[in-house]
Design a protein around this motif. Structure first.
Motif, short mmCIF file in Angstrom:
data_model
loop_
_atom_site.label_atom_id
_atom_site.label_comp_id
_atom_site.label_asym_id
_atom_site.label_seq_id
_atom_site.Cartn_x
_atom_site.Cartn_y
_atom_site.Cartn_z
N GLY A 1 -1.51 21.90 86.55
CA GLY A 1 -0.72 22.72 85.79
C GLY A 1 -1.60 24.21 85.77
N TRP A 2 -2.24 24.35 86.80
CA TRP A 2 -3.29 25.61 86.96
C TRP A 2 -2.41 26.52 87.72
CZ3 TRP A 2 -8.73 23.36 88.40
CH2 TRP A 2 -9.15 22.48 87.50
N ARG A 3 -2.78 27.68 87.42
CA ARG A 3 -2.26 28.96 88.24
C ARG A 3 -3.16 29.17 89.52
NH1 ARG A 3 -0.33 33.80 84.72
NH2 ARG A 3 0.59 34.63 86.75
N VAL A 4 -2.70 29.35 90.51
CA VAL A 4 -3.57 29.59 91.84
C VAL A 4 -3.22 30.81 92.49
CG1 VAL A 4 -4.49 28.25 93.86
CG2 VAL A 4 -3.82 26.96 91.98
N ALA A 5 -4.59 31.48 93.01
CA ALA A 5 -4.43 32.25 93.93
C ALA A 5 -5.68 31.97 95.07
CB ALA A 5 -4.91 33.71 93.40
N ALA A 6 -5.52 32.26 96.29
CA ALA A 6 -6.27 31.92 97.29
C ALA A 6 -6.37 33.32 98.41
CB ALA A 6 -5.75 30.66 98.10
N SER A 7 -7.38 32.86 99.05
CA SER A 7 -7.87 33.94 100.16
C SER A 7 -7.47 33.32 101.58
CB SER A 7 -9.18 34.46 100.11
OG SER A 7 -10.15 33.84 100.26
N ALA A 8 -7.20 34.03 102.53
CA ALA A 8 -7.29 33.50 103.94
C ALA A 8 -6.82 34.72 104.77
CB ALA A 8 -6.27 32.37 104.35
N SER A 9 -6.76 34.73 106.01
CA SER A 9 -6.09 35.66 106.99
C SER A 9 -4.88 35.96 106.69
CB SER A 9 -6.37 35.52 108.43
OG SER A 9 -5.94 34.42 108.92
N GLU A 10 -4.24 37.06 106.94
CA GLU A 10 -2.86 37.46 106.48
C GLU A 10 -1.85 36.34 107.04
OE1 GLU A 10 0.06 41.24 105.87
OE2 GLU A 10 -2.16 41.73 107.12
N HIS A 11 -2.02 36.30 108.28
CA HIS A 11 -1.03 35.30 108.88
C HIS A 11 -0.85 34.04 108.20
CE1 HIS A 11 -4.16 33.42 111.28
NE2 HIS A 11 -3.47 32.42 111.53
N ASN A 12 -1.88 33.42 107.33
CA ASN A 12 -1.86 32.20 106.47
C ASN A 12 -1.09 32.48 105.12
OD1 ASN A 12 -2.71 30.22 108.48
ND2 ASN A 12 -5.05 31.14 108.34
N HIS A 13 -0.99 33.60 104.63
CA HIS A 13 -0.50 33.75 103.24
C HIS A 13 1.02 32.99 102.86
CE1 HIS A 13 -2.94 37.66 102.54
NE2 HIS A 13 -3.49 36.83 103.09
N ASP A 14 1.71 32.81 103.61
CA ASP A 14 2.95 32.24 103.47
C ASP A 14 2.62 30.80 103.62
OD1 ASP A 14 4.34 34.55 103.20
OD2 ASP A 14 5.29 34.14 105.29
#
Length: 306
Positions: free
Chosen positions: A164-177
């Motif tokens: 039930g956690w809200r998640v944000a994450a980092s990666a190179s832009e082509h991996n965002h989707d």
């Protein structure tokens, strides 16, 4: 048997050769290896008493061939996935492996193929331990994952979302989707100097907790954690705590075996996914290791042995 070995203690090479299959002791299993999960540490995570040539590797899936006299709970024909590291008899980059029964050994569900199963033990164990270390985060709480597109990161996103956690994450832009497919609400490019500002815009005051997967990411990740929050460093970066943030490395003593068994079952039912970047034939293992060492693989790299 065929095995990829380190020929001597001072060699940096990995060679395919014929070596004797290991003989098991009373507390061990002999496993016919079907697939191997490739990790960046495979060629140098070796015991001090290794005898050379030494088969490398720490993670695999296969079928139990023999069971030691004192082993209970396993029998020939069992489908298992396992982590077997620092063992004098050798590792998993081989057609057979001797595995201590008290190692991390989990059953492979009938619907799960060995390639998928071999991709789960290390990444799944690490993701589960990292999330478990943040158990104080309440349902509806927020988590930031630095390095969210790889095998550990994508599993951590899914496990956190299930809590039930809200998640944000980092990666190179082509991996965002790619990360959003697994449940990340917000994706940022780690190469963008303004990414911490974007996280603080998403979660004013900072996130409740963070997991920093790649080496060297923990320090900057700490800046987006709220006062009194928590940070888990997967790589073990040395970070000085500040603002009451609790900083720790992944707790390796944490027992998440039951959760890993459940994760395997969820993957077999398509309720969760393990991301496999590429499957290499066993004979191309050095190319697989080279790919992993770039630290740019989207998900897990696996060797198909048999």
């Amino acid at each position: 048997m065929r095995a990829f070995v380190k020929p001597s203690s001072d060699s940096d090479q990995c060679e395919l050769t014929e070596v004797a299959a290991p003989q098991i002791d009373a507390d061990e299993l002999l496993v016919r290896v079907k697939a191997v999960g490739v990790g960046i540490h495979d060629s140098y995570f070796l015991p001090g008493d290794a005898k050379y040539p030494y088969p490398i590797g720490i993670e695999a899936a296969g079928v139990v061939e023999e069971v030691g006299d004192s082993v209970r709970g396993h029998r020939p024909g069992d489908r298992i996935a396992f982590i077997s590291s620092m063992q004098p008899k050798g590792g998993t980059w081989a057609e057979f492996a001797a595995v201590r029964a008290d190692s991390l050994v989990v059953p492979v569900p009938p619907a799960l193929d060995f390639v998928e199963a071999a991709a789960v033990p290390v990444a799944g164990n690490t993701a589960l331990r990292a999330v478990e270390a943040l158990q104080a985060v309440p349902s509806g709480g927020s988590l930031f994952i630095a390095g969210g597109s790889g095998a550990i990161g994508t599993l951590a996103i899914q496990v956190a979302r299930a809590r039930g956690w809200r998640v944000a994450a980092s990666a190179s832009e082509h991996n965002h989707d790619h990360m959003r497919e697994f449940g990340a609400e917000t994706a940022v490019d780690y190469r963008d100097p303004a990414w911490p500002d974007r996280i603080r815009t998403w979660m004013p005051g900072g996130v409740d907790a963070a997991i920093a997967v790649p080496p060297g990411t923990s320090g900057e990740t700490l800046t987006v954690v709220r006062d009194g929050g928590a940070l888990v460093s997967v790589s073990g970066d040395a970070v000085t705590p500040e603002r009451g943030v609790h900083v720790q490395v992944v707790p390796h003593e944490s027992d998440v075996r039951a959760e890993l068994v459940r994760l395997m079952a969820e993957i077999s039912r398509k309720e969760k996914r393990v991301v496999i970047e590429e499957v290499f034939p066993f004979g191309e293992a050095p190319a697989a290791l080279a790919k992993v060492r770039t630290r740019r693989a989207r998900g897990k790299v696996v060797l198909r042995v048999l």
